[in-house]
Design a protein around this motif. Structure first.
Motif, short mmCIF file in Angstrom:
data_model
loop_
_atom_site.label_atom_id
_atom_site.label_comp_id
_atom_site.label_asym_id
_atom_site.label_seq_id
_atom_site.Cartn_x
_atom_site.Cartn_y
_atom_site.Cartn_z
N UNK A 1 -2.78 -2.48 1.52
CA UNK A 1 -1.43 -2.19 1.13
C UNK A 1 -1.44 -0.89 0.32
N UNK A 2 -0.68 0.08 0.75
CA UNK A 2 -0.62 1.35 0.03
C UNK A 2 -0.06 1.18 -1.36
N UNK A 3 0.93 0.33 -1.50
CA UNK A 3 1.53 0.07 -2.80
C UNK A 3 1.16 -1.35 -3.22
N UNK A 4 0.41 -1.52 -4.31
CA UNK A 4 -0.02 -2.87 -4.69
C UNK A 4 1.13 -3.81 -5.04
N UNK A 5 2.33 -3.29 -5.19
CA UNK A 5 3.49 -4.13 -5.51
C UNK A 5 4.29 -4.51 -4.26
N UNK A 6 3.89 -4.04 -3.10
CA UNK A 6 4.61 -4.35 -1.85
C UNK A 6 4.48 -5.83 -1.50
N UNK A 7 5.50 -6.36 -0.87
CA UNK A 7 5.46 -7.72 -0.36
C UNK A 7 4.71 -7.75 0.96
N UNK A 8 4.09 -8.88 1.24
CA UNK A 8 3.40 -9.10 2.52
C UNK A 8 4.17 -10.17 3.26
N UNK A 9 4.48 -9.91 4.51
CA UNK A 9 5.18 -10.88 5.37
C UNK A 9 4.22 -11.37 6.44
N UNK A 10 4.19 -12.68 6.61
CA UNK A 10 3.38 -13.30 7.66
C UNK A 10 4.31 -14.13 8.53
N UNK A 11 4.33 -13.83 9.82
CA UNK A 11 5.09 -14.63 10.77
C UNK A 11 4.11 -15.65 11.34
N UNK A 12 4.29 -16.90 10.99
CA UNK A 12 3.33 -17.95 11.32
C UNK A 12 3.66 -18.59 12.66
N UNK A 13 2.68 -18.54 13.58
CA UNK A 13 2.79 -19.15 14.90
C UNK A 13 1.58 -20.06 15.08
N UNK A 82 -7.61 -8.10 -4.35
CA UNK A 82 -8.29 -7.11 -5.18
C UNK A 82 -7.38 -5.92 -5.41
N UNK A 83 -7.55 -5.26 -6.54
CA UNK A 83 -6.94 -3.95 -6.77
C UNK A 83 -8.06 -2.93 -6.63
N UNK A 84 -7.86 -1.95 -5.77
CA UNK A 84 -8.85 -0.90 -5.54
C UNK A 84 -8.26 0.44 -5.97
N UNK A 85 -9.10 1.33 -6.45
CA UNK A 85 -8.64 2.66 -6.82
C UNK A 85 -8.23 2.75 -8.27
N UNK A 86 -7.77 3.93 -8.63
CA UNK A 86 -7.40 4.23 -10.02
C UNK A 86 -5.98 4.77 -10.09
N UNK A 87 -5.30 4.44 -11.16
CA UNK A 87 -3.99 4.99 -11.52
C UNK A 87 -3.02 5.07 -10.34
N UNK A 88 -2.60 6.27 -9.97
CA UNK A 88 -1.57 6.42 -8.94
C UNK A 88 -2.11 6.18 -7.53
N UNK A 89 -3.42 6.04 -7.38
CA UNK A 89 -4.00 5.84 -6.05
C UNK A 89 -4.45 4.40 -5.84
N UNK A 90 -3.85 3.48 -6.57
CA UNK A 90 -4.21 2.07 -6.42
C UNK A 90 -3.72 1.52 -5.09
N UNK A 91 -4.50 0.61 -4.55
CA UNK A 91 -4.11 -0.13 -3.36
C UNK A 91 -4.57 -1.57 -3.54
N UNK A 92 -3.99 -2.48 -2.80
CA UNK A 92 -4.35 -3.89 -2.89
C UNK A 92 -5.00 -4.33 -1.58
#
Length: 102
Positions: A1-13, A82-92
């Motif tokens: 995830x580019x933004x660690x605050x983004x929501x993740x959607x899963x379509x369950x089948x 996990x949170x990866x990266x530092x400061x403005x370049x964090x990703x989840x």
């Protein structure tokens, strides 16, 4: 995830049957110390809210979490984030498994 605050959607089948959607949100509460999980169903969507899952070493389930039923059988999730990266370049990074009992 580019933004660690983004929501993740899963379509369950399961077995070619659309079961529904799961929305996973990562939030930080006022104290930001202890992690917790909250869930609710709104408009047919299972909302899973993970609070304070901001660790660089990762945080998640060591036991399966029961998240619902399908045709009388329990559905579970394991999740590790996990949170990866530092400061403005964090990703989840998220690892998860969803399964149901036999």
């Amino acid at each position: 995830m580019d933004n660690p605050e983004s929501d993740v959607w899963i379509h369950l089948v399961i077995d070619d049957e659309a079961v529904g959607d799961i929305k996973i949100s990562f939030l930080t509460d006022d104290q930001g110390e202890n992690y917790s999980v909250q869930s609710n169903v709104q408009n047919g969507v299972l909302n899973l809210k993970f609070f304070n899952f901001n660790s660089r070493t990762g945080i998640g389930s060591t036991e399966k979490w029961h998240i619902g039923y399908l045709n009388g059988k329990k559905i579970y999730i394991h999740l590790w984030a996990y949170i990866l990266g530092e400061d403005s370049k964090k990703t989840r990074k998220i690892e998860y498994s969803i399964f149901r009992e036999r």
